[in-house]
Design a protein around this motif. Structure first.
Motif, mmCIF file in Angstrom:
data_model
loop_
_atom_site.group_PDB
_atom_site.id
_atom_site.type_symbol
_atom_site.label_atom_id
_atom_site.label_comp_id
_atom_site.label_asym_id
_atom_site.label_seq_id
_atom_site.Cartn_x
_atom_site.Cartn_y
_atom_site.Cartn_z
ATOM 1 N N ALA A 1 128.548 36.008 53.625
ATOM 2 C CA ALA A 1 128.385 37.456 53.472
ATOM 3 C C ALA A 1 128.514 38.161 54.816
ATOM 4 O O ALA A 1 129.163 39.213 54.915
ATOM 5 N N CYS A 2 127.927 37.578 55.843
ATOM 6 C CA CYS A 2 128.016 38.174 57.177
ATOM 7 C C CYS A 2 129.459 38.208 57.671
ATOM 8 O O CYS A 2 129.907 39.220 58.212
ATOM 9 N N ILE A 3 130.184 37.115 57.474
ATOM 10 C CA ILE A 3 131.576 37.057 57.937
ATOM 11 C C ILE A 3 132.430 38.098 57.224
ATOM 12 O O ILE A 3 133.239 38.780 57.859
ATOM 13 N N VAL A 4 132.226 38.272 55.916
ATOM 14 C CA VAL A 4 133.005 39.252 55.159
ATOM 15 C C VAL A 4 132.693 40.675 55.635
ATOM 16 O O VAL A 4 133.597 41.487 55.811
ATOM 17 N N GLU A 5 131.418 40.948 55.868
ATOM 18 C CA GLU A 5 131.010 42.309 56.240
ATOM 19 C C GLU A 5 131.215 42.628 57.714
ATOM 20 O O GLU A 5 131.548 43.761 58.065
ATOM 21 N N ASN A 6 131.005 41.639 58.597
ATOM 22 C CA ASN A 6 130.973 41.923 60.034
ATOM 23 C C ASN A 6 132.015 41.199 60.864
ATOM 24 O O ASN A 6 132.160 41.495 62.050
ATOM 25 N N GLY A 7 132.680 40.224 60.299
ATOM 26 C CA GLY A 7 133.642 39.438 61.063
ATOM 27 C C GLY A 7 132.977 38.210 61.669
ATOM 28 O O GLY A 7 131.790 38.220 61.999
ATOM 29 N N GLU A 8 133.746 37.152 61.802
ATOM 30 C CA GLU A 8 133.223 35.864 62.271
ATOM 31 C C GLU A 8 132.567 35.947 63.642
ATOM 32 O O GLU A 8 131.520 35.363 63.882
ATOM 33 N N GLU A 9 133.160 36.711 64.550
ATOM 34 C CA GLU A 9 132.643 36.785 65.915
ATOM 35 C C GLU A 9 131.247 37.409 65.987
ATOM 36 O O GLU A 9 130.519 37.205 66.959
ATOM 37 N N ASN A 10 130.833 38.140 64.960
ATOM 38 C CA ASN A 10 129.519 38.778 64.940
ATOM 39 C C ASN A 10 128.479 37.981 64.150
ATOM 40 O O ASN A 10 127.359 38.465 63.956
ATOM 41 N N CYS A 11 128.827 36.795 63.714
ATOM 42 C CA CYS A 11 127.932 36.007 62.863
ATOM 43 C C CYS A 11 127.696 34.607 63.419
ATOM 44 O O CYS A 11 127.387 33.679 62.663
ATOM 45 N N LEU A 12 127.817 34.451 64.709
ATOM 46 C CA LEU A 12 127.729 33.121 65.302
ATOM 47 C C LEU A 12 126.383 32.452 65.050
ATOM 48 O O LEU A 12 126.322 31.242 64.838
ATOM 49 N N ALA A 13 125.299 33.210 65.047
ATOM 50 C CA ALA A 13 123.981 32.618 64.812
ATOM 51 C C ALA A 13 123.887 32.042 63.401
ATOM 52 O O ALA A 13 123.357 30.938 63.205
ATOM 53 N N LEU A 14 124.411 32.763 62.403
ATOM 54 C CA LEU A 14 124.382 32.271 61.026
ATOM 55 C C LEU A 14 125.317 31.074 60.838
ATOM 56 O O LEU A 14 125.012 30.155 60.085
ATOM 57 N N ILE A 15 126.430 31.082 61.534
ATOM 58 C CA ILE A 15 127.367 29.960 61.471
ATOM 59 C C ILE A 15 126.708 28.711 62.037
ATOM 60 O O ILE A 15 126.761 27.633 61.436
ATOM 61 N N GLU A 16 126.039 28.856 63.180
ATOM 62 C CA GLU A 16 125.360 27.712 63.801
ATOM 63 C C GLU A 16 124.193 27.233 62.941
ATOM 64 O O GLU A 16 123.938 26.031 62.844
ATOM 65 N N ALA A 17 123.481 28.159 62.300
ATOM 66 C CA ALA A 17 122.374 27.780 61.416
ATOM 67 C C ALA A 17 122.897 26.954 60.238
ATOM 68 O O ALA A 17 122.274 25.960 59.835
ATOM 69 N N HIS A 18 124.045 27.335 59.704
ATOM 70 C CA HIS A 18 124.626 26.581 58.589
ATOM 71 C C HIS A 18 125.094 25.206 59.062
ATOM 72 O O HIS A 18 124.889 24.204 58.365
ATOM 73 N N LYS A 19 125.684 25.133 60.237
ATOM 74 C CA LYS A 19 126.109 23.842 60.780
ATOM 75 C C LYS A 19 124.911 22.920 60.964
ATOM 76 O O LYS A 19 124.976 21.730 60.650
ATOM 77 N N LYS A 20 123.806 23.459 61.468
ATOM 78 C CA LYS A 20 122.597 22.666 61.667
ATOM 79 C C LYS A 20 122.075 22.153 60.328
ATOM 80 O O LYS A 20 121.687 20.989 60.201
ATOM 81 N N CYS A 21 122.061 23.013 59.334
ATOM 82 C CA CYS A 21 121.614 22.611 58.006
ATOM 83 C C CYS A 21 122.489 21.486 57.465
ATOM 84 O O CYS A 21 121.980 20.507 56.902
ATOM 85 N N MET A 22 123.791 21.599 57.642
ATOM 86 C CA MET A 22 124.722 20.575 57.168
ATOM 87 C C MET A 22 124.482 19.252 57.900
ATOM 88 O O MET A 22 124.479 18.180 57.280
ATOM 89 N N ARG A 23 124.265 19.300 59.221
ATOM 90 C CA ARG A 23 123.984 18.092 59.981
ATOM 91 C C ARG A 23 122.676 17.461 59.502
ATOM 92 O O ARG A 23 122.588 16.234 59.361
ATOM 93 N N ASP A 24 121.666 18.296 59.284
ATOM 94 C CA ASP A 24 120.387 17.783 58.817
ATOM 95 C C ASP A 24 120.507 17.143 57.429
ATOM 96 O O ASP A 24 119.732 16.248 57.088
ATOM 97 N N ALA A 25 121.481 17.607 56.652
ATOM 98 C CA ALA A 25 121.721 17.036 55.320
ATOM 99 C C ALA A 25 122.532 15.751 55.381
ATOM 100 O O ALA A 25 122.766 15.114 54.365
ATOM 101 N N GLY A 26 122.990 15.381 56.594
ATOM 102 C CA GLY A 26 123.695 14.118 56.763
ATOM 103 C C GLY A 26 125.198 14.232 56.927
ATOM 104 O O GLY A 26 125.887 13.218 56.960
ATOM 105 N N PHE A 27 125.714 15.451 57.054
ATOM 106 C CA PHE A 27 127.156 15.631 57.225
ATOM 107 C C PHE A 27 127.498 15.602 58.698
ATOM 108 O O PHE A 27 126.746 16.092 59.539
ATOM 109 N N ASN A 28 128.653 15.048 59.032
ATOM 110 C CA ASN A 28 129.131 14.948 60.415
ATOM 111 C C ASN A 28 129.968 16.178 60.727
ATOM 112 O O ASN A 28 131.168 16.188 60.530
ATOM 113 N N ILE A 29 129.314 17.212 61.225
ATOM 114 C CA ILE A 29 129.987 18.493 61.487
ATOM 115 C C ILE A 29 129.955 18.783 62.963
ATOM 116 O O ILE A 29 128.979 18.640 63.601
#
Length: 78
Positions: A50-78
């Motif tokens: 939602a943030c990327i659609v509304e604000n652009g990727e460059e303005n959502c880096l914190a949410l992108i990193e939070a999702h990457k962390k969640c994926m790593r914690d779930a066992g994915f190699n990201i």
């Protein structure tokens, strides 16, 4: 002669395993994701998208990193 060649191959495999990142180390230790990547972390994924659609990727880096962390914690190699 074949046995000595096999032993020589094993040594590089051990040294190649040392520079693993923490995410790949967790995966290599046998921890496997419990679901597919598309279904993991729906809350962070929804907020990130939602943030990327509304604000652009460059303005959502914190949410992108939070999702990457969640994926790593779930066992994915990201």
């Amino acid at each position: 002669m074949g046995n000595s060649a096999s032993q020589g191959v094993a040594a590089p495999s051990v040294s190649a395993a040392q520079p693993l990142t923490t995410a790949s180390a967790a995966t290599a230790s046998g921890e496997k994701p419990k679901c597919k990547a598309c279904c993991a972390c729906p809350e962070t994924k929804r907020a990130r998208d939602a943030c990327i659609v509304e604000n652009g990727e460059e303005n959502c880096l914190a949410l992108i990193e939070a999702h990457k962390k969640c994926m790593r914690d779930a066992g994915f190699n990201i």
